[in-house]
Write a protein that holds these residues in place. Structure first.
Motif, short mmCIF file in Angstrom:
data_model
loop_
_atom_site.label_atom_id
_atom_site.label_comp_id
_atom_site.label_asym_id
_atom_site.label_seq_id
_atom_site.Cartn_x
_atom_site.Cartn_y
_atom_site.Cartn_z
N SER A 289 0.84 -1.19 0.00
CA SER A 289 0.00 0.00 0.00
C SER A 289 0.88 1.25 0.00
CB SER A 289 -0.91 0.02 1.23
OG SER A 289 -0.15 0.22 2.41
N ARG A 290 0.28 2.36 -0.38
CA ARG A 290 1.02 3.63 -0.36
C ARG A 290 1.47 3.96 1.06
NH1 ARG A 290 2.46 8.24 -2.66
NH2 ARG A 290 2.07 10.23 -1.63
N LEU A 291 0.64 3.66 2.05
CA LEU A 291 0.99 3.92 3.45
C LEU A 291 2.23 3.12 3.85
CD1 LEU A 291 -0.48 5.76 5.47
CD2 LEU A 291 -1.50 3.72 6.46
N ALA A 292 2.27 1.85 3.46
CA ALA A 292 3.43 1.01 3.77
C ALA A 292 4.67 1.49 3.03
CB ALA A 292 3.14 -0.45 3.42
N ARG A 293 4.48 1.93 1.78
CA ARG A 293 5.62 2.41 1.00
C ARG A 293 6.21 3.68 1.63
NH1 ARG A 293 6.12 0.92 -4.11
NH2 ARG A 293 3.86 0.57 -4.24
N LEU A 294 5.33 4.57 2.10
CA LEU A 294 5.80 5.80 2.74
C LEU A 294 6.56 5.49 4.03
CD1 LEU A 294 2.60 8.01 2.25
CD2 LEU A 294 4.84 8.35 1.15
N PHE A 295 6.07 4.51 4.79
CA PHE A 295 6.76 4.15 6.04
C PHE A 295 8.12 3.53 5.75
CE2 PHE A 295 7.77 1.52 9.72
CZ PHE A 295 7.51 2.40 10.76
N LEU A 296 8.18 2.68 4.73
CA LEU A 296 9.45 2.06 4.37
C LEU A 296 10.45 3.11 3.90
CD1 LEU A 296 11.18 -0.42 3.91
CD2 LEU A 296 10.06 -0.74 1.69
N ASP A 297 10.00 4.08 3.11
CA ASP A 297 10.90 5.15 2.65
C ASP A 297 11.40 5.98 3.83
OD1 ASP A 297 10.61 4.39 0.04
OD2 ASP A 297 9.05 5.87 -0.44
N LEU A 298 10.55 6.22 4.81
CA LEU A 298 10.97 6.97 5.99
C LEU A 298 12.01 6.19 6.79
CD1 LEU A 298 10.65 9.44 7.80
CD2 LEU A 298 8.75 8.27 8.96
N CYS A 299 11.82 4.88 6.90
CA CYS A 299 12.81 4.04 7.59
C CYS A 299 14.17 4.14 6.91
CB CYS A 299 12.35 2.58 7.62
SG CYS A 299 11.00 2.23 8.76
N LYS A 300 14.17 4.06 5.59
CA LYS A 300 15.43 4.15 4.85
C LYS A 300 16.13 5.48 5.14
CE LYS A 300 13.82 1.35 0.93
NZ LYS A 300 13.45 1.40 -0.52
N ASP A 301 15.36 6.56 5.11
CA ASP A 301 15.94 7.89 5.36
C ASP A 301 16.48 8.01 6.77
OD1 ASP A 301 15.23 8.61 2.79
OD2 ASP A 301 13.38 9.64 3.38
N GLN A 302 15.71 7.56 7.75
CA GLN A 302 16.12 7.72 9.15
C GLN A 302 17.33 6.85 9.48
OE1 GLN A 302 14.70 9.92 11.52
NE2 GLN A 302 13.89 10.69 9.59
N PHE A 303 17.37 5.64 8.96
CA PHE A 303 18.51 4.77 9.23
C PHE A 303 19.77 5.29 8.55
CE2 PHE A 303 15.45 1.01 9.94
CZ PHE A 303 15.36 1.33 11.27
N GLN A 304 19.60 5.91 7.40
CA GLN A 304 20.75 6.49 6.71
C GLN A 304 21.31 7.66 7.51
OE1 GLN A 304 22.20 5.33 3.93
NE2 GLN A 304 23.79 6.90 4.14
N ILE A 305 20.43 8.48 8.06
CA ILE A 305 20.87 9.64 8.85
C ILE A 305 21.59 9.19 10.12
CG2 ILE A 305 20.03 11.58 10.24
CD1 ILE A 305 17.75 11.87 8.19
N LYS A 306 21.08 8.16 10.76
CA LYS A 306 21.62 7.74 12.06
C LYS A 306 22.61 6.59 11.93
CE LYS A 306 17.50 9.08 14.65
NZ LYS A 306 16.45 8.62 15.57
N ARG A 307 23.02 6.26 10.71
CA ARG A 307 23.85 5.07 10.51
C ARG A 307 25.13 5.08 11.36
NH1 ARG A 307 23.25 1.39 6.75
NH2 ARG A 307 21.79 2.76 5.68
N TYR A 308 25.81 6.19 11.39
CA TYR A 308 27.06 6.26 12.16
C TYR A 308 26.78 6.09 13.64
CZ TYR A 308 31.41 7.82 14.20
OH TYR A 308 32.57 7.89 14.93
N GLU A 309 25.78 6.78 14.14
CA GLU A 309 25.43 6.70 15.56
C GLU A 309 25.04 5.28 15.97
OE1 GLU A 309 21.84 8.14 18.51
OE2 GLU A 309 22.15 9.18 16.61
N LEU A 310 24.30 4.60 15.10
CA LEU A 310 23.77 3.29 15.44
C LEU A 310 24.78 2.17 15.33
CD1 LEU A 310 20.30 3.53 13.67
CD2 LEU A 310 20.76 3.73 16.11
N THR A 311 25.76 2.31 14.47
CA THR A 311 26.65 1.19 14.17
C THR A 311 28.09 1.36 14.69
OG1 THR A 311 27.23 2.15 12.02
CG2 THR A 311 25.37 0.64 12.09
N ASN A 312 28.45 2.52 15.13
CA ASN A 312 29.84 2.73 15.53
C ASN A 312 29.94 2.89 17.05
OD1 ASN A 312 31.74 3.22 12.99
ND2 ASN A 312 29.68 3.98 12.54
N ARG A 313 29.56 1.84 17.74
CA ARG A 313 29.66 1.82 19.20
C ARG A 313 30.46 0.62 19.63
NH1 ARG A 313 28.68 6.55 21.78
NH2 ARG A 313 27.12 7.68 20.60
#
Length: 313
Positions: A289-313
């Motif tokens: 659904s469009r709703l699911a697609r929008l949520f998945l796109d937001l996940c991609k964006d947020q994980f990309q932004i926080k990638r360094y914070e989340l993985t470099n510990r």
């Protein structure tokens, strides 16, 4: 009664037409059966019934290929347009309903909802105020149809190869200990030193022995042990380590705040646990659904932004 029978036969005819289109596009009965998740015998019977009802041979089958007859080519063009129009109508309706309002059901692994997904859900619902989100936290791999699921977030790819798998984030577990524990115990400078320490393991009562696997360049080390404390919840493992009850391994994405606060310390920074991938899984673009697609796109964006914070510990 006759009218009901006619409607039923018409629906069956439309179903066979769609299968016919998939067979032609796949150029193979076997490939089409896999794409549609149908038994090969059922698919073959549907095509035979369609040809019988039309009193026309549509396909010429050989051991290696499927070819259209002359009349089959004409019939295929009309069927293809009909199936495409049907799919477009369904997609348009789903997008219209989801854009205005809708229910989104996602599943996430235990312990990842709070640090990863709830902030994303908050952002999502602030953008799409009529969206209702149902989050299922489960170790069990939920079924898309039986559980009415839109998106599944997992740390293991699905066995069903018909599903679409999207890699979102790579991270590792880390070895941790509390300053209070380390102050009274022998130093830990190499993995072999773990033998001298109390260890907290993520595990279940029916799994008395655990294995921690480390890698440092080309060097590998495996530490088999029976944990002094075993817990099947990583947030509780983390809290036990904070209390000084022993050394533990935990996902780096759960440790950020406690490391920054000085409650725990990362140990053996040169030795790494195996890399873990967080996946998003769905049933394909036509069923997303469009709703699911929008949520998945937001996940991609947020994980990309926080990638360094989340993985470099």
């Amino acid at each position: 009664m006759k009218q009901l029978s006619h409607i039923w036969n018409t629906l069956m005819h439309y179903n066979a037409m769609a299968i016919f289109v998939y067979v032609v596009q796949a150029k193979s009965f076997t490939k089409a059966a896999k794409e549609l998740s149908l038994p090969l015998s059922t698919l073959s019977r549907k095509i035979t019934e369609l040809e019988k009802s039309l009193e026309t041979k549509l396909l010429t089958r050989t051991t290696r290929s499927v070819e259209l007859t002359d009349i089959g080519k004409i019939y295929y063009q009309h069927c293809r347009e009909g199936v495409a129009s049907f799919n477009f109508a369904n997609q348009t309706l789903r997008q219209h309903r989801s854009t205005e309002q809708g229910q989104l059901h996602i599943s996430v692994p235990p312990n990842l909802a709070e640090p990863l997904f709830l902030p994303i859900v908050k952002t999502f619902q602030s953008r799409y105020k009529q969206a209702k989100v149902n989050v299922s936290i489960s170790e069990r791999l939920l079924n898309f149809d039986d559980d009415n699921l839109d998106l599944s977030f997992r740390v293991a790819p699905p066995e069903n190869h018909n599903h679409v798998v999207v890699s979102l984030l790579k991270y590792r577990h880390i070895l941790i200990g509390a300053p209070s524990y380390l102050a009274i115990k022998s130093p830990i400078k190499k993995p072999n030193d773990l033998k001298k320490h109390s260890l907290i393991g993520f595990g279940f009562h029916n799994k008395p022995e655990l294995i921690w696997r480390f890698q440092n360049g080309k060097k590998n080390y495996e530490h088999s042990f029976s944990p002094n404390l075993s817990i099947n919840d990583y947030m509780s493992v983390l809290e036990a380590a904070k209390l000084g009850m022993g050394l533990a391994e935990a996902p780096s994405i759960l440790c950020t705040e406690k490391i920054d606060a000085g409650d725990i310390v990362k140990l053996l920074p040169s030795w790494h646990f195996p890399e873990i991938t967080l996946f998003a899984v769905h049933q394909g673009s036509q069923r997303l659904s469009r709703l699911a697609r929008l949520f998945l796109d937001l996940c991609k964006d947020q994980f990309q932004i926080k990638r360094y914070e989340l993985t470099n510990r």
